[in-house]
Scaffold this motif. Structure first.
Motif, PDB file in Angstrom:
ATOM      1  N   LEU A 410       0.829  -1.206   0.000  1.00 17.33           N
ATOM      2  CA  LEU A 410       0.000   0.000   0.000  1.00 17.33           C
ATOM      3  C   LEU A 410       0.866   1.259   0.000  1.00 17.33           C
ATOM      4  CD1 LEU A 410      -2.772  -1.109   2.529  1.00 17.33           C
ATOM      5  CD2 LEU A 410      -3.138  -0.503   0.134  1.00 17.33           C
ATOM      6  N   CYS A 411       1.968   1.223   0.762  1.00 18.32           N
ATOM      7  CA  CYS A 411       2.908   2.360   0.750  1.00 18.32           C
ATOM      8  C   CYS A 411       3.488   2.558  -0.645  1.00 18.32           C
ATOM      9  CB  CYS A 411       4.034   2.132   1.761  1.00 18.32           C
ATOM     10  SG  CYS A 411       3.506   2.118   3.487  1.00 18.32           S
ATOM     11  N   LEU A 412       3.814   1.448  -1.316  1.00 21.30           N
ATOM     12  CA  LEU A 412       4.345   1.529  -2.674  1.00 21.30           C
ATOM     13  C   LEU A 412       3.313   2.111  -3.631  1.00 21.30           C
ATOM     14  CD1 LEU A 412       6.518   0.937  -4.788  1.00 21.30           C
ATOM     15  CD2 LEU A 412       5.665  -1.414  -4.917  1.00 21.30           C
ATOM     16  N   LEU A 413       2.048   1.765  -3.445  1.00 26.81           N
ATOM     17  CA  LEU A 413       0.997   2.317  -4.301  1.00 26.81           C
ATOM     18  C   LEU A 413       0.896   3.830  -4.122  1.00 26.81           C
ATOM     19  CD1 LEU A 413      -1.288   1.844  -6.320  1.00 26.81           C
ATOM     20  CD2 LEU A 413      -2.833   1.482  -4.381  1.00 26.81           C
ATOM     21  N   VAL A 414       1.062   4.327  -2.897  1.00 30.74           N
ATOM     22  CA  VAL A 414       1.064   5.776  -2.662  1.00 30.74           C
ATOM     23  C   VAL A 414       2.182   6.432  -3.463  1.00 30.74           C
ATOM     24  CG1 VAL A 414       1.498   7.570  -0.931  1.00 30.74           C
ATOM     25  CG2 VAL A 414      -0.048   5.694  -0.406  1.00 30.74           C
ATOM     26  N   VAL A 415       3.365   5.803  -3.465  1.00 24.95           N
ATOM     27  CA  VAL A 415       4.491   6.336  -4.231  1.00 24.95           C
ATOM     28  C   VAL A 415       4.157   6.356  -5.719  1.00 24.95           C
ATOM     29  CG1 VAL A 415       6.906   5.953  -4.892  1.00 24.95           C
ATOM     30  CG2 VAL A 415       6.187   5.591  -2.517  1.00 24.95           C
ATOM     31  N   LEU A 416       3.557   5.281  -6.212  1.00 25.14           N
ATOM     32  CA  LEU A 416       3.255   5.190  -7.637  1.00 25.14           C
ATOM     33  C   LEU A 416       2.249   6.242  -8.085  1.00 25.14           C
ATOM     34  CD1 LEU A 416       3.060   1.299  -8.151  1.00 25.14           C
ATOM     35  CD2 LEU A 416       4.848   2.864  -8.924  1.00 25.14           C
ATOM     36  N   ILE A 417       1.173   6.447  -7.305  1.00 29.76           N
ATOM     37  CA  ILE A 417       0.186   7.441  -7.741  1.00 29.76           C
ATOM     38  C   ILE A 417       0.705   8.857  -7.546  1.00 29.76           C
ATOM     39  CG2 ILE A 417      -1.738   5.884  -7.253  1.00 29.76           C
ATOM     40  CD1 ILE A 417      -2.393   7.720  -4.832  1.00 29.76           C
ATOM     41  N   THR A 418       1.696   9.036  -6.659  1.00 35.10           N
ATOM     42  CA  THR A 418       2.300  10.361  -6.499  1.00 35.10           C
ATOM     43  C   THR A 418       3.203  10.687  -7.680  1.00 35.10           C
ATOM     44  OG1 THR A 418       2.238  10.136  -4.080  1.00 35.10           O
ATOM     45  CG2 THR A 418       3.688  11.825  -4.973  1.00 35.10           C
ATOM     46  N   VAL A 419       3.994   9.699  -8.098  1.00 34.75           N
ATOM     47  CA  VAL A 419       4.902   9.891  -9.232  1.00 34.75           C
ATOM     48  C   VAL A 419       4.132   9.889 -10.549  1.00 34.75           C
ATOM     49  CG1 VAL A 419       6.894   8.933 -10.462  1.00 34.75           C
ATOM     50  CG2 VAL A 419       6.818   8.863  -7.963  1.00 34.75           C
ATOM     51  N   PHE A 420       3.093   9.047 -10.632  1.00 38.30           N
ATOM     52  CA  PHE A 420       2.298   8.934 -11.857  1.00 38.30           C
ATOM     53  C   PHE A 420       0.824   9.225 -11.533  1.00 38.30           C
ATOM     54  CE2 PHE A 420       5.759   5.769 -12.133  1.00 38.30           C
ATOM     55  CZ  PHE A 420       6.478   6.317 -13.188  1.00 38.30           C
ATOM     56  N   PRO A 421       0.452  10.481 -11.342  1.00 36.50           N
ATOM     57  CA  PRO A 421      -0.936  10.810 -10.964  1.00 36.50           C
ATOM     58  C   PRO A 421      -1.966  10.404 -12.001  1.00 36.50           C
ATOM     59  CG  PRO A 421       0.311  12.803 -11.534  1.00 36.50           C
ATOM     60  CD  PRO A 421       1.294  11.686 -11.444  1.00 36.50           C
ATOM     61  N   GLY A 422      -1.528  10.151 -13.228  1.00 36.11           N
ATOM     62  CA  GLY A 422      -2.446   9.708 -14.270  1.00 36.11           C
ATOM     63  C   GLY A 422      -3.115   8.385 -13.955  1.00 36.11           C
TER      64      GLY A 422
END
Length: 429
Positions: A410-422
């Motif tokens: 879940l922490c990794l998903l936060v990083v992914l949507i922060t880096v790739f908001p699309g």
């Protein structure tokens, strides 16, 4: 008194009340009353009356009890058992085999229940005994269930999304659509971890597995038709613009009643139990929303949210740093509050600050749902942990340790949507 001292005083009063075991709704009301009495000259009683009316007269809120009722109806059918039997043949050859059913079944049930706890309890009642009987490692079985159970918050329709949409004045239809890609991505990440775990620990999985022909797979896949049809009807009507969230919720209740009737699970007793369960849950959430609305109004009169937003702007934090700080803040809150309380308590205070650095409220809503998912599996008050404790009899912290890899995902998903908001905004109109 400075805004920082006001904020600390209000927080101390709320923490003291919660620590004393006061119900969350009452604690929020008393804290709001104190904030108005101590820091403003406004009449607390009159503001309580207006806050009560405004927090309950929003038409969008009618979707909330309807989606809860839909989940309660399906909770009392053979839906979970049918999903397990229908999905099992398709994952037999994947590393980790039936452990993937936890993820897939939770994802499917999440799309018709909207509740993390209901998803975990319903799927767990079926999957945990089956996996234990077949010799699956407890850490993988329990951890994957607790992690995948959080999908009930992210995959639409989500009760937390409705609460956030009302609190932040963001379109609930757009929130539902925005949650689709992150929800599917999270399911893929959970399954990828199960594959890696299985390849690393082949000796901790049963060596025998059920062999099924293509004809048997197709035959058992018919068990998935009712729930898939309900998902298409509810989410598809919203995505196509045919129905609002409230109208789709009414359609979902009707579909759930039909499924329950056809499966033989609809009796007068189960109908009244589902209705009363929905009433109890809706009243609990409504009371929390009232308390949060009152506390929010009290803080607005004191000027605290605007002062905090100005403070964040003065600090010069960039988008990534602010998200990192907020994530730590929400993880700590998740140790002591349930997800809905976190959303209603923090939205009005945090939104001005995130808007000050140019963060889209729609994107922030999905981010907030993901960090609230973390709260569901964070001890000592993670709701999913309590549900699994009731199913297994194991200790909270033992279950939390089994769930840790999924918390990190879940922490990794936060990083992914922060880096790739699309990932969040790609499907939204």
């Amino acid at each position: 008194m400075s805004s920082s001292l006001e904020a600390l005083t209000i927080a101390a009063v709320l923490i003291a009340l919660l620590g004393a075991g006061v119900w969350i709704g009452i604690a929020l009301l008393l804290t709001g009353w104190f904030a108005l009495w101590a820091f403003t000259s406004s009449p607390p009683g009159m503001i309580l009356a207006t806050a009560a009316w405004e927090s309950s007269s929003n038409w969008t809120l009618t979707a909330l009890p309807l989606f809860i009722w839909m989940g309660e109806i399906l909770y009392r059918t053979r839906l979970a058992q049918d999903m397990f039997n229908g999905l099992a043949p398709f994952v037999q050859r994947l590393p980790g085999r039936l452990a993937h059913v936890n993820v897939a079944a939770c994802g499917i049930f999440a799309a018709v229940s909207g509740s993390s706890a209901a998803t975990t309890a319903t799927i767990g009642r079926i999957s945990l005994p089956e996996l234990k009987k077949r010799g699956y490692d407890d850490r993988l079985a329990i951890g994957s269930l607790a992690g995948a159970g959080t999908l009930g918050l992210l995959i639409p329709p989500s009760i937390v999304m409705i609460v956030y949409g009302v609190a932040a004045q963001v379109s609930i239809n757009r929130l539902f659509v925005a949650g689709i890609l992150p929800g599917l991505l999270l399911m893929m990440m959970f399954s990828a971890y199960i594959v890696l775990w299985a390849l690393r620990h082949p000796d901790r999985l049963p060596q025998e597995f059920e062999r099924t022909t293509l004809a048997e797979k197709l035959s058992r896949s018919r068990l998935l038709i009712p729930v898939v049809g309900l998902i298409v009807a509810v989410i598809g009507s919203i995505y196509a613009g045919i129905a609002t969230a409230t109208e789709a919720a009414a359609l979902g209740v009707l579909g759930a009643l039909v499924i329950a009737a056809l499966s033989g699970g609809l009796t007068w007793a189960s109908f009244t139990e589902a209705l009363m369960g929905a009433v109890r849950t809706s009243c609990m959430i409504g009371f929390i929303l009232l308390g949060a609305a009152y506390l929010t109004r009290a803080m607005s009169f004191s000027g605290l949210p605007a002062d905090l937003a100005a403070l964040v702007a003065d600090l010069g934090l960039d988008r990534g740093t602010l998200i990192f700080v907020l994530t730590l803040f929400f993880i700590v809150l998740g140790m002591f509050l349930d997800g809905i309380s976190i959303v209603v308590l923090t939205t009005s205070v945090v939104l001005p600050a995130v808007s000050a650095v140019g963060i889209d409220p729609l994107w922030f809503g999905i981010y907030l749902v993901i960090v609230v998912e973390m709260a569901q599996i964070t001890p000592p008050l993670g709701f999913n942990l309590f549900v699994i404790q009731g199913l297994t009899g194991r200790g909270i912290f033992q279950i939390a340790w089994m769930t840790m890899p999924f918390f990190l995902i879940l922490c990794l998903l936060v990083v992914l949507i922060t880096v790739f908001p699309g990932i969040v905004t790609a499907l939204t109109p």
